[in-house]
Motif scaffolding. Structure first.
Motif, PDB file in Angstrom:
ATOM      1  N   GLN A 174       2.963  29.994   6.950  1.00 25.17           N
ATOM      2  CA  GLN A 174       3.015  28.991   8.001  1.00 25.17           C
ATOM      3  C   GLN A 174       2.773  29.622   9.374  1.00 25.17           C
ATOM      4  O   GLN A 174       1.952  29.155  10.149  1.00 25.17           O
TER       5      GLN A 174
ATOM      6  N   VAL B  36      -0.561  29.289  12.044  1.00 22.99           N
ATOM      7  CA  VAL B  36      -0.303  28.903  13.437  1.00 22.99           C
ATOM      8  C   VAL B  36      -0.919  29.943  14.368  1.00 22.99           C
ATOM      9  O   VAL B  36      -1.640  29.612  15.310  1.00 22.99           O
TER      10      VAL B  36
ATOM     11  N   ASP C 153     -12.061  21.585   9.138  1.00 20.82           N
ATOM     12  CA  ASP C 153     -11.997  20.537  10.154  1.00 20.82           C
ATOM     13  C   ASP C 153     -11.885  21.129  11.552  1.00 20.82           C
ATOM     14  O   ASP C 153     -12.337  20.535  12.528  1.00 20.82           O
ATOM     15  N   GLU C 154     -11.253  22.285  11.665  1.00 24.82           N
ATOM     16  CA  GLU C 154     -11.122  22.931  12.977  1.00 24.82           C
ATOM     17  C   GLU C 154     -12.358  23.780  13.298  1.00 24.82           C
ATOM     18  O   GLU C 154     -12.406  24.442  14.325  1.00 24.82           O
TER      19      GLU C 154
ATOM     20  N   ASP D  27      -6.049  17.065   6.918  1.00 24.78           N
ATOM     21  CA  ASP D  27      -4.775  16.974   7.638  1.00 24.78           C
ATOM     22  C   ASP D  27      -3.635  17.406   6.702  1.00 24.78           C
ATOM     23  O   ASP D  27      -2.587  16.770   6.625  1.00 24.78           O
TER      24      ASP D  27
ATOM     25  N   GLN E 189      -1.276  19.735   6.342  1.00 23.68           N
ATOM     26  CA  GLN E 189       0.131  19.999   6.662  1.00 23.68           C
ATOM     27  C   GLN E 189       0.896  18.700   6.813  1.00 23.68           C
ATOM     28  O   GLN E 189       2.046  18.585   6.418  1.00 23.68           O
ATOM     29  N   ARG E 190       0.258  17.719   7.410  1.00 24.96           N
ATOM     30  CA  ARG E 190       0.941  16.476   7.700  1.00 24.96           C
ATOM     31  C   ARG E 190       1.130  15.641   6.449  1.00 24.96           C
ATOM     32  O   ARG E 190       2.201  15.090   6.212  1.00 24.96           O
TER      33      ARG E 190
ATOM     34  N   LYS F  54       3.710  17.224   4.411  1.00 26.22           N
ATOM     35  CA  LYS F  54       5.063  17.013   4.949  1.00 26.22           C
ATOM     36  C   LYS F  54       5.601  15.643   4.526  1.00 26.22           C
ATOM     37  O   LYS F  54       6.766  15.523   4.142  1.00 26.22           O
TER      38      LYS F  54
ATOM     39  N   ASP G 132       8.945  15.368   2.465  1.00 25.24           N
ATOM     40  CA  ASP G 132      10.073  14.559   2.939  1.00 25.24           C
ATOM     41  C   ASP G 132      10.507  13.590   1.853  1.00 25.24           C
ATOM     42  O   ASP G 132      11.703  13.392   1.612  1.00 25.24           O
TER      43      ASP G 132
ATOM     44  N   GLN H 182      12.367  15.462  -0.883  1.00 27.24           N
ATOM     45  CA  GLN H 182      13.722  15.835  -0.471  1.00 27.24           C
ATOM     46  C   GLN H 182      14.625  14.610  -0.381  1.00 27.24           C
ATOM     47  O   GLN H 182      15.811  14.689  -0.712  1.00 27.24           O
TER      48      GLN H 182
ATOM     49  N   TYR I 157     -10.509   9.933   7.505  1.00 24.77           N
ATOM     50  CA  TYR I 157     -11.380  10.909   6.818  1.00 24.77           C
ATOM     51  C   TYR I 157     -12.229  10.274   5.731  1.00 24.77           C
ATOM     52  O   TYR I 157     -12.989  10.945   5.063  1.00 24.77           O
TER      53      TYR I 157
END
Lengths: 289, 427
Positions: B69, B73, B100-101, B386, B388-389, B392, B396, B399, B426
């Motif tokens: 991670q 970054v 994408d970046e 996208d 990571q999002r 997540k 979530d 969990q 996308y």
């Protein structure tokens, strides 16, 4: 003042001014502007989107949860750490055996690097064989997954922060206590004032400037807390320990949503500025310098 | 003070001198993460030293950048600032993000000779899946893994189970775990049967369960997820049931980082974790243990995992060529074999498994080959635009179900809704 003196004055101010502009004012204004722009992508430049980013924030349940978590975190850490700091300072200010050692022990958490601290606490909280579990075993308490349960995770993180902050604030109180003229205590003793009365009517008002300083710091710390979260829970379980700055970090550096991250930053800054202003204008009147 | 000033001055002089020498060679700053126990930094530093010695015109400088991670970054921040590393090991699932970046170049750009083509064709297909998008290969496998099951043979014996037989199916894992869960007089669990960590990246371990339940979580284009598929919900329910219904799995969120330790402390008899922890556990466990493929649900399965080697776009062509040379050098059979032995990661090509060193190692230490054998059942790790999002949102949800705040079905429906919202642009 003549022109030469004026120029001289500005020249003297220049180094500090440059630093302030470069690292405080310019970034703040740039962030405000960015918060009205979309996130630039390699194939799509940044465009003006008005309040879209703020509208997205209102719709973002994780933002609201982070805000709620952070308020609880602040409500718990600020009074507890400041109160604890004052109590510890009063204690180690007196003439007791092993005073130097005690002072050091209280201050140690502040000197340790945050990440190391968080890693140590991670093992304190480990279920089955962590320190807390072993202490609990002595009293026959049931097993508890402190960081893995939504009900206890935020509390567990809060406890670490209080432990860490109290020692730091203690130093300020200790310094202030030592600056208080001993003749006041003697006078109070002659008048027959009780210790509590002396604290309430003499020490506490005299400590007020320190209290304001410590409170401002405590508020800032409560909202800039991120390192413990990263090491201990990464905001989990299911966002139960996501604080504002951690949310900001995720949006900005994990999702690379620059525009939205700027908007969250602006809200965070505005909230902090408001709290600081209230503290200055309301509490400051109650302080005697 | 005087002394430290002199030291500083000496350091500066040294740095200046060093940079004068380096000016003639091609600099290759190389970011790498550490995600498993063991002396990874030492091994990587040694690789760089050896490579630089063999190639005096190139200077690879490895930079430890934290977890996966942290590493992405740092790499992407540096990329935005205009000075990315020349090469980096990053999660294979971050490929979409990197494309994408516009941060990386395809490896195909450098593959020109038949020899290069043979090299690229030499990797296990399963390991190439995450790196191949739009007909191009964007990253080459380096520290790759699958999820495997570790079991404590001593505890198996104590529970009256055959210590040489790991669970083959979900039902068997449940029933064995029931025998392996021990409580004290007051009813407190002293030892759990099985543990699947759920902090950090629960989706990865969960993908073992979904693959076994015969469902793929996302399409190949990375634009569509299937989080609310009934088979996904069923797999999640099984995980939740392990603790809620059978009480053989610790409740709440189980830490990824402390799971190997829990195993070594005999607090749990079976764990699911990366094969990359193999060397760590082998060195530190004070008991006889086994490694097995994950048990089968409707079928066997595990996601692949771990990091690929990427080359960054903003580097000069000379630097990129140098990085490519380093990538080839790193994945030569003999070196890949040694890397596998030293860490527990799966050597990335069949040729590496044919080297005498690895053959001998696998013969002496059978668990080393388990992850390789499992490759035939392996699927690509969950990866979308996208990433990571979307991940997540999925994490979530997992969990929420594991901590009991949502039902498995509600959690997965919410996650799917969020993923669809994120992926809209996308399509």
């Amino acid at each position: 003042m003549n022109a030469q003196k004026q120029a001289h004055a500005w020249l003297l101010l220049l180094p500090a001014l440059t630093l302030l502009v470069a690292f405080t004012h310019y970034p703040a204004i740039a962030t405000l502007i960015d918060s009205f722009m979309s996130t630039p992508k390699p194939y799509r430049a940044s465009v003006f989107v008005g309040i879209d980013n703020y509208a997205a924030m209102v719709d973002d349940p994780i933002f609201w949860q982070a805000l709620r978590n952070n308020l609880w975190f602040a409500l718990a850490t600020i009074p507890l750490s400041v109160g604890l700091a004052l109590a510890m300072a009063l204690w180690v200010n007196g003439k007791i055996a092993g005073r130097g050692f005690l002072r050091m022990a209280y201050f140690t958490p502040t000197v340790l690097p945050m990440i190391a601290v968080a890693n140590i606490w991670l093992f304190f909280y480990t279920p089955s064989y962590g320190l807390l579990e072993q202490i609990g075993n002595l009293f026959g308490l049931p097993s508890q997954n402190w960081l893995g349960d939504k009900a206890t995770a935020l509390g567990a993180i809060t406890a670490v922060a209080i432990w860490k902050e109290a020692g730091f604030f203690m130093i300020f109180y200790l310094a202030a206590l030592q600056g208080i003229n001993p003749s006041l205590r003697e006078a109070a003793a002659i008048e027959g004032a009780s210790r509590w009365f002396f604290f309430r009517r003499v020490l506490w008002p005299l400590l007020m400037p320190t209290t304001i300083f410590v409170l401002v710091n405590a508020v800032i710390n409560a909202f800039r807390m991120v390192d413990h979260v990263v090491v201990m829970t990464r905001g989990g379980p299911d966002n139960a320990t996501t604080l504002l700055l951690y949310h900001l970090y995720e949006v900005g550096f994990k999702f690379w949503d620059q525009g939205y991250a700027a908007a969250v930053t602006v809200v965070l800054l505005a909230a902090l500025a408001t709290v600081a202003l209230v503290q200055f204008f309301v509490l400051d009147r109650k302080a005697h310098y | 003070m005087k002394h430290s000033f002199a030291t500083c001055a000496a350091a500066v002089a040294l740095a200046l001198g060093a940079s004068a020498v380096q000016a003639q060679s091609t600099e290759v700053p190389f970011y790498f993460p550490v995600a498993v126990g063991g002396p990874i930094t030492k091994i990587i530093d040694q690789f760089a030293t050896d490579f630089n010695k063999e190639n005096p015109s190139i200077k690879v400088s490895p930079i430890y950048a934290g977890s996966y991670q942290d590493t992405i970054v740092k790499a992407l921040t540096a990329n935005k600032a205009g000075t990315p590393p020349v090469a980096s090991v990053l999660l294979s699932t971050d490929t979409f993000t990197l494309i994408d970046e516009d941060a990386i170049v395809p490896i195909d750009n450098f593959v020109k000779t038949p020899e290069d083509k043979a090299w690229l064709g030499g990797f296990y297909k399963a390991f190439l899946l995450n790196g191949q998008i739009g007909g191009k290969t964007w990253g080459v496998p380096f520290q790759r893994s699958t999820v495997v099951l570790y079991w404590n043979k001593e505890l198996f014996k104590e529970a009256g189970l055959d210590p040489n037989k790991a669970p083959q199916t979900w039902a068997e894992m449940t029933s064995m775990a029931q025998k392996l869960t021990r409580k004290d007089a007051s009813g407190k669990v002293m030892q759990y049967g099985v543990q699947i960590p759920s902090s950090g990246f629960p989706y990865w371990l969960f993908q073992g369960l979904t693959t076994q339940n015969d469902v793929i979580l996302a399409n190949e284009a990375g634009t569509q997820t299937k989080f609310d598929d009934p088979k996904v919900i069923e797999a999640l329910q099984y995980w939740v049931d392990l603790s809620k219904k059978y009480g053989v799995h610790p409740s709440g969120i189980v830490e990824w980082g402390t799971t190997p330790k829990d195993f070594m402390e005999k607090k749990v008899a079976m764990i699911w974790t990366t094969t990359g922890n193999l060397t760590n556990i082998r060195t530190n466990a004070k008991f006889d243990f086994g490694v097995a493929m994950l048990p089968a649900g409707k079928k066997r399965g595990s996601p692949t995992g771990g990091g690929n080697f990427f080359i960054f776009k903003k580097a000069t062509p000379a630097q990129q060529e140098a990085a490519f040379k380093f990538a080839k050098w790193l994945t030569q059979p003999a070196r890949a074999a040694q890397w596998g032995i030293d860490t527990g990661y799966v050597a990335v090509s069949p040729a590496a498994w044919d080297t005498p060193a690895l053959k001998k190692y696998a013969a002496e230490f059978a668990p080393a080959a388990v992850a390789r054998d499992q490759l035939q059942y392996a699927v690509a790790e969950l990866s979308t635009h996208d990433n990571q999002r979307v991940t997540k949102a999925f994490n979530d949800g997992l969990q929420a179900a594991l901590t009991g705040s949502k039902t498995a079905e509600a959690a997965m429906k919410d996650a799917q809704k969020e993923a669809e919202r994120l992926l809209r642009s996308y399509k």
